[in-house]
Design a protein around this motif. Structure first.
Motif, PDB file in Angstrom:
ATOM      1  N   ASN A 159      31.047  33.093  10.920  1.00  6.63           N
ATOM      2  CA  ASN A 159      31.698  34.403  10.868  1.00  6.63           C
ATOM      3  C   ASN A 159      32.055  34.697   9.419  1.00  6.63           C
ATOM      4  O   ASN A 159      32.894  34.014   8.828  1.00  6.63           O
ATOM      5  N   VAL A 160      31.419  35.693   8.842  1.00  9.18           N
ATOM      6  CA  VAL A 160      31.669  36.091   7.452  1.00  9.18           C
ATOM      7  C   VAL A 160      32.049  37.567   7.450  1.00  9.18           C
ATOM      8  O   VAL A 160      31.354  38.397   8.040  1.00  9.18           O
ATOM      9  N   SER A 161      33.151  37.901   6.805  1.00 10.22           N
ATOM     10  CA  SER A 161      33.595  39.291   6.759  1.00 10.22           C
ATOM     11  C   SER A 161      34.205  39.604   5.409  1.00 10.22           C
ATOM     12  O   SER A 161      34.647  38.707   4.684  1.00 10.22           O
ATOM     13  N   VAL A 194      38.767  49.357   5.039  1.00  7.57           N
ATOM     14  CA  VAL A 194      37.461  49.211   5.685  1.00  7.57           C
ATOM     15  C   VAL A 194      37.095  47.738   5.709  1.00  7.57           C
ATOM     16  O   VAL A 194      37.520  46.958   4.862  1.00  7.57           O
ATOM     17  N   GLU A 195      36.306  47.372   6.730  1.00  9.74           N
ATOM     18  CA  GLU A 195      35.873  45.980   6.865  1.00  9.74           C
ATOM     19  C   GLU A 195      34.485  45.942   7.477  1.00  9.74           C
ATOM     20  O   GLU A 195      34.153  46.741   8.357  1.00  9.74           O
ATOM     21  N   ALA A 196      33.675  45.002   6.999  1.00 11.33           N
ATOM     22  CA  ALA A 196      32.350  44.765   7.575  1.00 11.33           C
ATOM     23  C   ALA A 196      32.184  43.266   7.755  1.00 11.33           C
ATOM     24  O   ALA A 196      32.689  42.461   6.956  1.00 11.33           O
ATOM     25  N   GLY A 197      31.496  42.879   8.826  1.00  9.01           N
ATOM     26  CA  GLY A 197      31.359  41.456   9.084  1.00  9.01           C
ATOM     27  C   GLY A 197      30.110  41.121   9.867  1.00  9.01           C
ATOM     28  O   GLY A 197      29.409  41.996  10.388  1.00  9.01           O
ATOM     29  N   HIS A 198      29.834  39.821   9.939  1.00  6.83           N
ATOM     30  CA  HIS A 198      28.636  39.321  10.604  1.00  6.83           C
ATOM     31  C   HIS A 198      28.989  38.041  11.351  1.00  6.83           C
ATOM     32  O   HIS A 198      29.639  37.135  10.815  1.00  6.83           O
ATOM     33  N   LYS A 199      28.582  37.960  12.629  1.00  7.70           N
ATOM     34  CA  LYS A 199      28.803  36.771  13.441  1.00  7.70           C
ATOM     35  C   LYS A 199      27.453  36.209  13.885  1.00  7.70           C
ATOM     36  O   LYS A 199      26.551  36.962  14.245  1.00  7.70           O
ATOM     37  N   ALA A 230      26.467  42.359  13.940  1.00 11.31           N
ATOM     38  CA  ALA A 230      27.152  42.928  12.778  1.00 11.31           C
ATOM     39  C   ALA A 230      28.150  43.976  13.269  1.00 11.31           C
ATOM     40  O   ALA A 230      27.928  44.624  14.290  1.00 11.31           O
ATOM     41  N   TYR A 231      29.258  44.139  12.531  1.00 11.17           N
ATOM     42  CA  TYR A 231      30.263  45.106  12.948  1.00 11.17           C
ATOM     43  C   TYR A 231      30.888  45.779  11.729  1.00 11.17           C
ATOM     44  O   TYR A 231      30.820  45.280  10.600  1.00 11.17           O
ATOM     45  N   PHE A 232      31.507  46.935  11.985  1.00  5.61           N
ATOM     46  CA  PHE A 232      32.174  47.712  10.929  1.00  5.61           C
ATOM     47  C   PHE A 232      33.488  48.258  11.477  1.00  5.61           C
ATOM     48  O   PHE A 232      33.542  48.725  12.617  1.00  5.61           O
ATOM     49  N   VAL A 233      34.542  48.188  10.665  1.00  4.03           N
ATOM     50  CA  VAL A 233      35.869  48.646  11.081  1.00  4.03           C
ATOM     51  C   VAL A 233      36.465  49.505   9.970  1.00  4.03           C
ATOM     52  O   VAL A 233      36.339  49.182   8.782  1.00  4.03           O
ATOM     53  N   MET A 234      37.132  50.618  10.356  1.00  4.09           N
ATOM     54  CA  MET A 234      37.861  51.442   9.389  1.00  4.09           C
ATOM     55  C   MET A 234      39.175  51.882  10.014  1.00  4.09           C
ATOM     56  O   MET A 234      39.221  52.322  11.160  1.00  4.09           O
ATOM     57  N   ASN A 235      40.267  51.731   9.266  1.00  2.00           N
ATOM     58  CA  ASN A 235      41.597  52.140   9.712  1.00  2.00           C
ATOM     59  C   ASN A 235      42.234  53.038   8.660  1.00  2.00           C
ATOM     60  O   ASN A 235      42.087  52.801   7.459  1.00  2.00           O
ATOM     61  N   ARG A 236      42.954  54.049   9.122  1.00  2.00           N
ATOM     62  CA  ARG A 236      43.697  54.906   8.199  1.00  2.00           C
ATOM     63  C   ARG A 236      44.912  55.503   8.906  1.00  2.00           C
ATOM     64  O   ARG A 236      44.857  55.777  10.109  1.00  2.00           O
ATOM     65  N   PHE A 251      32.694  49.830  15.085  1.00  2.00           N
ATOM     66  CA  PHE A 251      31.309  49.860  15.544  1.00  2.00           C
ATOM     67  C   PHE A 251      30.870  48.410  15.746  1.00  2.00           C
ATOM     68  O   PHE A 251      30.719  47.652  14.791  1.00  2.00           O
ATOM     69  N   ASN A 252      30.695  48.009  17.001  1.00  2.00           N
ATOM     70  CA  ASN A 252      30.342  46.629  17.338  1.00  2.00           C
ATOM     71  C   ASN A 252      28.859  46.481  17.644  1.00  2.00           C
ATOM     72  O   ASN A 252      28.217  47.417  18.134  1.00  2.00           O
TER      73      ASN A 252
END
Length: 789
Positions: A673-675, A688-693, A711-717, A730-731
């Protein structure tokens, strides 16, 4: 004579001016701050005393003046200096330090990185005020060191059957219900997550490991609320709406929440069964689509502080799913040795289910003195499940006249559980003693009614119906001792559990009765060097008792040629865990070995004489694994974080095949798991965050499971002075989480392709109102038996 009188009285006058000043140093969330530097001056700015706070953030100093100037310094906190009139402010000083913030040119770091702390018996992942605190509890667990999730199954260092607790209290939900509960637990209320690979004696012996979520404690009076909504789009849409409210006044705290979920759930699968005996291949395609219009989750907590020594707590939690329903259309093609379709049948499975879960708990905590405390809890849980299915099959077999077959099943299960326990703790600076006792009683009743078609009329079939009654008594006592020698920390404990069980099956009649004692020792040692290197060793023995549904031997038919069946004679699994740990400057390395005696799990086998594919729970002979787990949080820039989490394991399962021979299934398994996450803006808390499992191939009993990655992408505001929070996730971006699960030995040759509908996006909104400093009331203590519902 007068001078002599003054001379004799002088010491008394001097002592009358001397007084002991005590105090505490905490952060803004009431967290203890140990080893803070404190200096005491008089009004002439002359140093009187320099000291440090102890491990609990307390200090004590003797002064002979009425007014002092005090300075407090601690790394990462804003220094404090104040003048105190001891006559007006009393002799206890409560000092609160604020966290420092760090700004750079255009991108601002608003929160500290998560800190991983290695303790003698656990790994603590501090998420408070970190860049993951805006996520919910379920997402935070995914980012916790040593924790992996595949198809929503939680594992720690390859071991499943994880016990999840909140403030050391068991959450009495399992499966999708537990996931729903944690998804609706706000991350900004979480202080830390503790990964306890070898749980101490105070914890239930059941489960391979414990994940303890530590919530912040409320110290500020007022009212606040949260209104939230979530929209999930995968193959079909789902949603959750809810409200949480918190109130504290004087000695009284309340928390209440209600969440309603709804939507359509989808899963794709294809079964392949190869029969060597007649050289045929059966291929079934089953795309499961189920609707649920009302998943209701209710939680209520109340806490009352009778005095400074006594707390009372009351908890109610409920999960209600009045109707989940769907119709599966499952075509099956039968190929001959020339790979030509010679027969086929189609199954239409029309089904619905209802689930009700109620839990009521009461807890009392009493501080006996400064060093000791006593707690007592009792609770009752009821779980009721009702499943109905109508299965219609159209058969078109070679050499036979086409025909129809129809059967109905009604499966009802009712579980009632009662438990009571008491715990005692004594603690000073170097020594800690814990002891406790617990009793629990479980009663389950399962009933399966089977009817099929005879000459166009549905007839009840008692030989295929069944009633299963199960009772279980558990009694446990434990004691543990911890000793701190500075650089060395030691802890050891022993838990004894007695289990008395009885299971009765009506058709065919069978009675299974068993009574046994088990001892569960634990031991820990940790050594810390002057240069902050930390070395640790731990051993723990655990037990994994089968879920109550696994013990039910009634055949639950999927279709004419496939069914599921439990085993009332399932043995509890004994687990031995051995760990070596090393930590330095954020690097955390674990070397581990796990041995399992008679692990219970679901496997499948094909029966050539009837062409049945049977899924059932059983005990395999043994399992063992050894491996290494590595975690590191890289703070590349103040606003840029990279997290690396790796686990490499060699896993072996030994099982007896249907031919009576012993087989070995083994594999090297790698989970990666790398993010990376970036904080973009301070005022809006924009991240923002992006990662790979990645999951390499694995095993489970007779099964070999293919690898997968996502792969996934996360954004919070946050908006409007951080009262409104929006997030986007986005999963499984490339839809790569499908897996192949296969069995191949002797005459067994089958596999299925499975995809859990993981690709999709989630958009959620959360609005905060009221005093946002108010946190959750303390969650009530729970237990491990609920984990088996």
């Amino acid at each position: 004579m007068y001078k002599l009188f003054l001379f004799l009285l002088f010491p008394v006058l001097l002592s009358a001016q001397t007084q002991i000043v005590k105090g505490s140093v905490t952060d803004t969330e009431n967290g203890k701050i140990p080893s803070a530097d404190i200096k005491i001056y008089n009004l002439k700015n002359e140093l009187i005393k320099a000291l440090k706070t102890d491990a609990d953030g307390y200090f004590s100093v003797e002064v002979s003046v009425d007014t002092i100037k005090i300075t407090v310094n601690k790394t990462d906190y804003v220094p404090l200096e104040k003048t105190v009139d001891l006559q007006k402010n009393g002799e206890f000083l409560k000092i609160i330090l604020k966290k420092k913030t760090l700004e750079i040119e255009t991108v601002v770091m608003t929160k500290q990185k998560p800190v991983v702390t290695r303790k003698v018996d656990r790994l603590e992942f501090n998420v408070e005020n970190s860049n993951v605190s805006s996520l919910n509890a379920w997402e935070i667990l995914k980012k916790t060191p040593g924790v992996t999730m595949n198809n929503d199954v939680i594992a720690i260092k390859g071991g499943t059957g994880i016990l999840v607790t909140i403030n050391d209290k068991k959450v009495m939900l399992t499966g999708d219900e537990l996931k729903n509960f944690l998804e609706n637990t706000q991350g900004d209320e979480i202080k830390s997550v503790e990964v306890i690979t070898n749980p101490p004696a105070k914890y239930e012996a059941s489960g391979s490991a414990v994940l303890n979520i530590v919530m912040k404690k409320n110290k500020i009076e007022g009212y606040r609320g949260i209104v939230s909504s979530k929209y999930v789009q995968t193959q079909y849409a789902k949603g959750v709406v809810g409200i949480s409210q918190y109130y504290k006044k004087d000695k009284f705290s309340l928390m209440g929440s209600y969440y309603r979920g709804f939507g359509t759930y989808y899963r794709e699968g294809t079964d392949y069964v190869n029969y060597q005996e007649d050289q045929t291949r059966w291929v079934s395609t089953m795309n499961r689509k189920d609707k649920n219009k009302a998943q209701n989750t209710i939680n209520f907590n109340a806490e009352y502080e009778i005095d400074s020594l006594t707390n009372l707590s009351l908890n109610y939690s409920g999960y209600f799913s009045p109707k989940s329903f769907g119709t599966y259309n499952v075509p099956t093609l039968i190929y001959n040795s020339q790979n030509i379709v010679e027969s086929d049948y189609t199954t239409i499975n029309d089904h619905e289910s209802r689930t009700i879960n109620n839990s009521l708990s009461f807890q009392a905590d009493r501080k006996l003195n400064k060093k000791s405390s006593l707690s007592w809890i009792s609770y009752f849980t009821g779980n009721n499940v009702d499943k109905y299915q109508n299965v219609l099959t159209y058969l078109n077999f070679a050499g036979e006249t086409p025909r129809e077959d129809n059967f109905l099943t009604q499966n009802k299960a009712d579980v009632k559980l009662y438990s009571t326990q008491a715990d005692y703790q004594w603690k000073d600076k170097k020594l800690e003693v814990e002891s406790g006792v617990k009793y629990s009683f479980v009663k389950t009743k399962s009933m399966l009614d089977f009817s099929d078609n005879e000459n166009g009329i549905l007839q009840f079939r008692p030989e295929k119906s069944s009633m299963f009654d199960y009772k279980e008594h558990n009694f446990a006592v434990y004691s543990s001792l911890a000793y701190n020698l500075g650089k060395w920390n030691f802890k050891g404990g022993l838990r004894a559990e007695m289990t008395d069980l009885e299971g009765v099956v009506s058709e065919p009649y069978e009675r299974n009765k068993n009574n046994y004692w088990n001892l569960f020792p634990t031991f820990y040692a940790q050594y810390s060097t002057e240069s902050k290197h930390e070395f640790g060793f731990s051993y723990g023995k655990r037990i994994s008792r089968p879920s109550y549904s696994w013990l039910n031997p009634a055949k639950s038919y999927y279709n004419l040629f496939s069914y599921y069946q439990g085993d009332p004679k399932l043995k509890a699994t004994i687990i031995h865990n051995l760990n070596l740990t090393y930590s330095f400057k954020g690097w955390n390395l674990d070397l581990y070995y796990r041995k399992e005696l008679y692990p219970s799990m679901e496997i499948s086998f094909q029966e050539p004489s009837t062409n049945h594919l049977i899924y059932y729970f059983t005990n395999i002979e043994k399992g063992q694994a050894f491996g290494a787990s590595l975690y590191k949080n890289f703070q590349v820039k103040p606003w840029w974080t990279v997290i690396l989490s790796e686990n490499l394991e060699h896993n072996e399962n030994y099982f007896k095949g249907i031919d009576g021979l012993l087989y070995q299934n083994k594999v090297w398994n790698w989970v990666s798991n790398v993010s990376t996450s970036i904080t973009l803006d301070k005022s809006s808390d924009w991240k923002v965050e992006a990662g790979h499992k990645y999951y390499s191939p694995g095993i489970q009993g007779t099964f070999r499971i293919s690898g997968a990655w996502a792969a996934y992408f996360v954004m919070n505001r946050k908006f409007f002075d951080k009262k409104l929070e929006a997030s986007f996730i986005f999963n499984d971006i490339f839809r790569t989480m499908g897996q192949k699960v296969s069995t191949k030995y002797a005459n067994q040759d089958n596999y299925f392709l499975d995809y859990g509908d993981t690709q999709g996006f989630t958009f959620s909104l959360k609005f905060n109102f009221g005093n946002q400093s108010v946190k959750n009331a303390k969650t009530i203590k729970k237990t491990e038996e609920q984990d088996r519902l």
